[in-house]
Scaffold this motif. Structure first.
Motif, short mmCIF file in Angstrom:
data_model
loop_
_atom_site.label_atom_id
_atom_site.label_comp_id
_atom_site.label_asym_id
_atom_site.label_seq_id
_atom_site.Cartn_x
_atom_site.Cartn_y
_atom_site.Cartn_z
N ASP A 2 58.82 79.45 86.24
CA ASP A 2 59.49 78.19 85.96
C ASP A 2 60.79 78.03 86.74
OD1 ASP A 2 57.51 77.35 84.25
OD2 ASP A 2 58.48 78.17 82.47
N TRP A 3 61.54 79.11 86.94
CA TRP A 3 62.80 79.01 87.67
C TRP A 3 62.56 78.55 89.11
CZ3 TRP A 3 63.61 81.90 92.02
CH2 TRP A 3 62.79 83.00 92.23
N LEU A 4 61.45 78.99 89.68
CA LEU A 4 61.13 78.61 91.05
C LEU A 4 60.77 77.13 91.13
CD1 LEU A 4 59.55 81.06 93.41
CD2 LEU A 4 58.93 78.68 93.62
N LYS A 5 60.00 76.65 90.17
CA LYS A 5 59.66 75.22 90.14
C LYS A 5 60.92 74.37 89.97
CE LYS A 5 54.92 75.56 88.60
NZ LYS A 5 53.92 75.21 87.60
N GLU A 6 61.86 74.86 89.19
CA GLU A 6 63.13 74.13 89.01
C GLU A 6 63.89 74.03 90.34
OE1 GLU A 6 65.52 75.68 85.81
OE2 GLU A 6 63.80 75.71 84.46
#
Length: 137
Positions: A2-6
């Protein structure tokens, strides 16, 4: 992740595009083209200047993915020197490559409706993403 998508979403909103060439231009990252044989491309930081080098002998679809992948390195790992890491540290080169691949897939498929495609391979083919990246869908 999720951090990467953010991070991908933040970059797209900031630059108002998901085109890796345009984002690199907005970030003042130099893109250069050379015949690199079997190497598709690489990222490096020389002094304070970020540089993406892309193999000029690959097709335009693959060039888009390579640029997105190397842009992932520029954003996620701006100070990493992968040959140095590989030889002199315990930090995983494979982890860095996986993160850059996932960044590229998320960037290129931003706002794509997966229902518009029959299979995952149709999604990849029509967006110039290598089939090996299927695991990031």
């Amino acid at each position: 992740m999720d951090w990467l998508k953010e991070i991908v979403n933040k970059e797209i909103k900031k630059h108002r595009t998901n085109n890796p060439f345009e984002i690199a231009d907005h970030k003042n990252i130099i893109i250069r083209y050379f015949p690199l044989g079997n190497t598709l491309g690489f990222y490096m930081k020389n002094v304070r200047q970020q540089v993406i080098t892309i193999n000029c002998d690959i097709d335009d679809y693959l060039m888009m993915f390579v640029c997105a992948h190397e842009l992932g390195h520029a954003i996620l790992h701006p100070n990493e020197n992968t040959p140095f890491l590989h030889k002199n540290t315990l930090f995983s080169k494979a982890k860095i490559e996986r993160e850059a691949n996932e960044f590229a897939v998320n960037l290129l498929l931003y706002n794509k409706n997966m229902q518009d495609y029959e299979t995952k391979f149709d999604v990849l083919r029509e967006n110039g993403i290598p089939y090996e990246m299927e695991r990031f869908l």
